[in-house]
Design a protein around this motif. Structure first.
Motif, short mmCIF file in Angstrom:
data_model
loop_
_atom_site.label_atom_id
_atom_site.label_comp_id
_atom_site.label_asym_id
_atom_site.label_seq_id
_atom_site.Cartn_x
_atom_site.Cartn_y
_atom_site.Cartn_z
N ALA A 132 29.75 25.96 8.56
CA ALA A 132 31.10 25.44 8.67
C ALA A 132 31.20 24.31 9.68
N GLY A 133 30.34 24.36 10.70
CA GLY A 133 30.38 23.36 11.76
C GLY A 133 29.40 22.22 11.53
N PHE A 134 28.93 21.63 12.61
CA PHE A 134 28.04 20.48 12.54
C PHE A 134 26.74 20.85 11.83
N ASP A 135 26.23 19.92 11.02
CA ASP A 135 25.00 20.12 10.27
C ASP A 135 24.09 18.91 10.52
N ALA A 191 36.21 20.84 17.70
CA ALA A 191 36.90 21.58 18.75
C ALA A 191 36.58 23.06 18.67
N THR A 192 36.38 23.58 17.48
CA THR A 192 36.04 25.00 17.32
C THR A 192 34.67 25.30 17.92
N GLU A 193 33.72 24.41 17.71
CA GLU A 193 32.40 24.60 18.30
C GLU A 193 32.46 24.57 19.82
N LEU A 194 33.25 23.66 20.37
CA LEU A 194 33.38 23.57 21.83
C LEU A 194 34.09 24.80 22.39
N ALA A 195 35.08 25.31 21.67
CA ALA A 195 35.77 26.52 22.10
C ALA A 195 34.81 27.71 22.14
N ALA A 196 33.87 27.76 21.19
CA ALA A 196 32.87 28.82 21.19
C ALA A 196 32.00 28.75 22.45
N GLN A 197 31.64 27.54 22.85
CA GLN A 197 30.83 27.38 24.06
C GLN A 197 31.56 27.90 25.29
N ASP A 198 32.83 27.56 25.41
CA ASP A 198 33.61 28.01 26.57
C ASP A 198 33.78 29.52 26.56
N ALA A 199 34.04 30.08 25.37
CA ALA A 199 34.22 31.53 25.27
C ALA A 199 32.91 32.26 25.53
N ASP A 236 26.96 40.98 21.32
CA ASP A 236 28.11 41.30 20.48
C ASP A 236 29.15 40.19 20.47
N PHE A 237 28.81 39.01 20.96
CA PHE A 237 29.76 37.90 20.98
C PHE A 237 29.84 37.26 19.61
N ARG A 238 31.06 37.08 19.13
CA ARG A 238 31.29 36.46 17.82
C ARG A 238 32.31 35.34 17.97
N HIS A 239 32.12 34.27 17.22
CA HIS A 239 33.09 33.16 17.24
C HIS A 239 32.79 32.26 16.05
N PRO A 240 33.84 31.76 15.36
CA PRO A 240 33.58 30.88 14.20
C PRO A 240 32.86 29.59 14.57
N GLY A 241 32.95 29.17 15.84
CA GLY A 241 32.29 27.94 16.26
C GLY A 241 30.79 28.06 16.43
N LEU A 242 30.25 29.25 16.20
CA LEU A 242 28.79 29.44 16.26
C LEU A 242 28.10 29.10 14.95
N ASP A 243 28.87 28.89 13.90
CA ASP A 243 28.31 28.62 12.57
C ASP A 243 28.02 27.13 12.44
N PHE A 301 26.12 24.86 27.80
CA PHE A 301 26.22 25.71 26.62
C PHE A 301 26.40 24.89 25.34
N GLY A 302 26.04 23.62 25.37
CA GLY A 302 26.31 22.73 24.25
C GLY A 302 25.60 23.07 22.96
N ASP A 303 24.51 23.88 23.02
CA ASP A 303 23.77 24.21 21.80
C ASP A 303 24.05 25.63 21.32
N LEU A 304 25.00 26.32 21.91
CA LEU A 304 25.28 27.72 21.56
C LEU A 304 25.49 27.86 20.06
N SER A 305 24.74 28.78 19.45
CA SER A 305 24.75 28.94 17.99
C SER A 305 24.44 30.38 17.62
N ASP A 306 24.79 30.74 16.39
CA ASP A 306 24.37 32.01 15.83
C ASP A 306 23.04 31.79 15.11
N THR A 307 21.99 32.41 15.63
CA THR A 307 20.66 32.18 15.06
C THR A 307 19.76 33.34 15.43
N TRP A 308 18.47 33.20 15.22
CA TRP A 308 17.52 34.26 15.56
C TRP A 308 17.56 34.53 17.06
#
Length: 358
Positions: free
Chosen positions: A8-11, A75-83, A160-167, A243-250
């Motif tokens: 959903a986010g940057f690719d 903005a959603t990705e940046l909000a994920a970093q702050d959270a 257990d942290f979840r956020h749509p900005g991690l995608d 935290f600029g690279d925060l992502s959902d990954t391995w």
């Protein structure tokens, strides 16, 4: 080639050109005055794809780090970093974390539309004193173990942290590392170096691909390297920045990336990472699949750094941060590939006290 990302986010594989925003010192001081009520001076900091400034008061005390994010990030990705930073600070209160400081409106992020080409998202981040490990020379085993412990605590805090900005699909996400090397290796001018990078990446990916479905995923800092851990008065790391690279990954990517940076330092060899790996495993136990993936992932990380630097220098030739990194990143890759994958995986298993096939 591995499957392309669907996020959903940057690719990155859809938009590989990310020159850092061009912002002057004068513009940065105006941002601080207008949005944070600060009269301050700034000094530019290095970054691959964002624009960062150290912020000083009239007595030359550091007030924080002003970060202008690359406009490609939402903005959603940046909000994920702050959270995510806030979640770590809450879960691990003895760690120091570079959380955002509020602007005059009480918000963690400031949206500016007349600064760069595109919308600028500006944040003022807490400054952590003590300095990073980046320029510390040789890293003692106790320091490497401290890096592993810090990575383990961070991984546990984010489990257990979840956020749509991690995608998102960043070039630093090791799920896409083979694709990134394949896409960018043409920017490496030396044909022999291109061949070594391509061969090593393919060999590493051939080990990871069969394990991919067994590797657990979660939020990962993805850049907890020697440049982004801050030391206490003891010389051991206790602070986390960027935290600029925060992502959902391995999840295992966290420790692979952290320990890859050890290979940049004088006197390091592949076995220098072992104290860090043991410390990480004590806090956040690794599965058998993760153990077998660690060294191939580390090799891929170093290959990604080399090809990414070659690519980014073309996009941003005046960025001294990039040119200063180039030799170090080649050295990391050479050290990572100096030992066969099977040999290092066996050494890792022995260090962790794990039987073959565990």
């Amino acid at each position: 080639m591995s499957a392309g990302p669907r996020v959903a986010g940057f690719d990155f594989l859809e938009q590989p050109e990310l020159p850092a925003p061009q912002v002057t010192d004068a513009q940065a001081t105006q941002l601080l005055s207008t949005h944070y009520g600060l009269t301050a001076r700034v000094g530019s900091l290095g970054s691959n794809q964002d624009k960062n400034f150290l912020v000083y008061d009239g007595d030359d005390r550091v007030l924080g780090v002003l970060k202008i994010a690359n406009p490609a990030f939402t903005a959603t990705e940046l909000a994920a970093q702050d959270a995510g930073a806030a979640a770590i600070a809450a879960a691990e209160p003895t760690l120091r974390v570079a959380v955002p400081l509020p602007n005059l409106a009480g918000e963690s992020s400031t949206t500016v539309t007349d600064l760069i080409d595109g919308t600028a998202h500006v944040r003022l981040l807490r400054f952590l004193s003590g300095g990073t490990l980046f320029d510390k020379g040789h890293l003692a085993p106790t320091v490497v173990a401290g890096m592993g412990e810090l990575a383990g605590r961070l991984s546990r805090a984010l489990r257990d942290f979840r956020h749509p900005g991690l995608d998102r699909a960043l070039q630093w996400d090791l799920r896409y590392a083979h694709d990134v090397v394949t896409t960018l290796v043409g920017h490496v001018t030396d044909p022999a170096a291109r061949d070594r990078l391509t061969t090593a990446a393919a060999a590493a990916w051939s080990r990871i691909a069969p394990l991919a479905e067994a590797l657990p995923r979660q939020a990962v800092h993805l850049d907890l390297t020697d440049a982004n851990v801050v030391t206490a008065s003891t010389g051991l790391p206790d602070g986390i920045i960027d935290f600029g690279d925060l992502s959902d990954t391995w999840a295992v990517s966290e420790i692979a990336i952290t320990l890859s940076s050890v290979l940049r330092h004088p006197g390091a060899d592949p076995t220098s990472i072992l104290p860090g790996l043991k410390a990480f495993h004590a806090i956040r136990p690794l599965s058998g699949a993760e153990v077998d993936a660690i060294w191939p992932l580390l090799v891929l990380r170093t290959a990604v750094l080399v090809v990414s630097c070659a690519h980014q220098v073309i996009l941003d030739p005046d960025n001294e941060y990039l040119t200063d990194q180039a030799d170090d990143e080649v050295r990391m890759f050479e050290r990572a590939t100096s030992v066969p994958l099977d040999v290092m995986t066996a050494a890792i298993r022995a260090e962790l006290g794990l039987a073959e096939g565990w």
